[in-house]
Each structure stands twice: as C-alpha cells, then as structure tokens.
Design an enzyme around this catalytic site. Structure first.
Site: not given
Ligand code: NVA
Ligand code: CP
Length: 311
Positions: A107, A134, A137, A229, A270, A298
């Site tokens: 990540r 992502h 997800q 989101d 998400c 998840r």
């Molecule tokens: N769009 C958000 C998704 C988090 C799971 C981010 O990248 O912060």
């Molecule tokens: N939805 C998601 O990816 O959550 P986290 O950022 O907590 O992993």
C-alpha cells in the site's frame, strides 16, 4: 484455477470476468468455512510481506487475519521499518523480499512501485491501494453487492463524489467487466481520465453494460447502489477546502436518496468515512447502509486472492 496461480493483483485490468467470478465464489466458500469455525491450512508454510507506506485499518487487518486463518505468516513492514525507495531501490528491495517471502502486499502512493515490486520480486504482489487503484476493495464491494442484490448483471451502480480517485478508477474497471451499469456522478474537473473511461467502455461493451460519466445529480434515479468515498484521499489533505466547496452538492443525504427513489437500494462506502462531508450520519447509519458487511468482506476476498494465487 483459471490461470490465477502465481498471478499478481495490481489492477483488475488484468483479470477476466471469469477469474473475478471465481474469486468471488471462493470468497463465499471461505466465508462459510470461517463461519463454521473451521481453521484452515490452505496457506500453511507461506510467508506474506505487508508493506504499508500509508495507514490502514481494513486492508492491514484483512491481510493479517486472512493469513493466520489459513496458516500463513504475515509480516508487517511499515514505512519506517524498511528502506524501500530511499535507502534501497525498489528493484533491490523486491529481489530481497522475493527470496524470503511467498507474496508481497503493497500500500502506498505510486502505482509504478507496486508494478516494479511484481516485476522484480518474482512472487505474486497484491496492490493494497495506490493513488491510482484499489483492486482488493473492489472484490469486497462486488461480493457485498452479490450478497445484497443477488446478481450483478444489469444493476445500476452510481458512484458519486470524487470521480477521479483510486476508488472511482477501480470501480469503473470492476463494474464494467462484471456487467454492472456504472454511473460516475461528479463535477467535470473531478472526472476520471478519458483514456481510462474508454478502456472501461470497451469492457462494458463486451459485458453488455454501460459506463456513463456525468455532472447531473438527477442521474441517481433508480440506482441499486449509491457509493461514495472521501473527498480528499490520503496525501491530498491540503485540498480539503476546495473539495468541500466543490462537492457539497454531491453529498449522499436524505434529499439525494429521495431522488434515487428505490426502497431496495443499498449505500456503500469503502471506509473510512468523513461523516458530514461525503455522507450524512443519518444515511451512514440507515437501513440502506451495508458498509460494515463491505468491511468484513475485505477479509474474505483478500483470503480468496491469496488462496487462489498461492495455494
Ligand atoms: N480514496 C481513499 C480510499 C481509502 C480506502 C484514499 O485513497 O484515501
Ligand atoms: N477501505 C480501506 O482500504 O480501508 P483502510 O484504509 O482502513 O485499509
């Protein structure tokens, strides 16, 4: 199965409808197994590196629990624990981790980093979120939709809000491949890139579905799924004020649900959510909201990805 053994999950572009369907079916099987309290050993003896440059609750915990449930060892590597990208090149880190681990989750910010990890490590690499995509997800989202709506094909899915972030990009791929009609409702400056939309329109044509990008909030009418989101993704915290001003009309609230006018609809996110921005507390807590099923899924879907690619 279906060419999944040894495969990386970097984006859903590289996965067919048949492979995604298989992963969703496997997720349901593994979910039932967990519900029955059966300890698994499908990943026994495997070691999985979990690299996190950005914070995470769901993704980190889902990978960790999924590994332990099936007998694998997860190793968390936070951004200050390793030298990735500053003291050691991505290529060298990848080659080291590939000698020690059976798979790597990443990540972080750059899609190129996750792709390079896959290129140089020689083991399956899973994208646990980048600025662009992502994909794990989306598997959880599709499973949740299947559980609540019965089928995916022909359903109307509306993503409303920041239409060019990692979630919008990835939902476009997943929905269009699976035959879900996807609408991105967002101000024009936050639309996804045209080239990406055109590729997804190609998937939709093959699956018999549609991809519509619009500024028109009235397009939510009759939606089976309303998805949103955060308005500022990780790394964009400085954009908060301009996004709030721009996206206020796109908030998921009671008025929007009246426009949807479908008592069977579900609300998805998400998570984590900024209540009061992209969604009101009222809708988040309403009977339409399936966000915690989504969060739980998840784990089941990530487990399926690891079992399919490693076992
Ligand atoms: N769009 C958000 C998704 C988090 C799971 C981010 O990248 O912060
Ligand atoms: N939805 C998601 O990816 O959550 P986290 O950022 O907590 O992993």
């Amino acid at each position: 199965m279906f060419g999944l053994k040894g495969k990386s999950l970097l984006t859903l572009h590289d996965f067919s409808k048949q492979q995604i369907t298989y992963l969703l079916d496997l997720s349901s099987e593994l979910k039932s197994k967990k519900t029955m309290g059966i300890q698994g050993d499908l990943l026994k003896g495997k070691n999985v590196a979990l690299i996190f440059e950005k914070p995470s609750t769901r993704t980190r915990c889902a990978f960790t629990v999924a590994c332990v449930d099936e007998g694998a060892h997860p190793e968390y590597l936070g951004k200050d624990d390793i030298q990735l990208g500053y003291k050691e090149s991505v290529e060298d880190t990848a080659r080291v981790l590939g000698r020690l681990f059976d798979a790597i989750e990443f990540r972080g910010f750059s899609q190129k980093v996750v792709e390079d990890l896959a290129k140089y490590s020689g083991v399956p690499v899973y994208n646990g979120l980048t600025d662009m995509y992502h994909p794990t997800q989306i598997l959880a989202d599709l499973l949740t939709m299947k559980e609540h709506l019965g089928v995916l094909e022909g359903k109307k899915f509306v993503y409303i809000g920041d239409g060019r972030n990692n979630m919008a990009n990835s939902l476009l791929i997943g929905c269009s491949k699976m035959g879900v009609d996807i609408f991105i409702v967002a101000p024009k400056v936050l639309w996804p890139e045209e080239e990406h939309v055109n590729i997804c329109k190609g998937y939709a044509m093959e699956a018999g579905s549609q991809v519509i990008i619009t500024e028109d909030i009235d397009m939510v009418r009759g939606a089976d799924v309303i998805y949103t989101d955060v308005w500022c993704s990780m790394g964009e915290e400085d954009k908060a004020k301009e996004r709030i001003d721009m996206l206020k009309p796109y908030q998921v609230n009671q008025e929007l649900l009246q426009k949807v006018n479908n008592p069977q609809m579900i609300f998805m996110h998400c998570l984590p959510a900024v209540k009061g921005n992209e969604v009101t507390e009222e809708i988040f807590e309403s009977k339409y909201s399936v966000v915690f099923d989504e969060a739980e899924n998840r784990m089941h879907t990530i487990k399926a990805v690891m079992v399919a690619t490693l076992a």
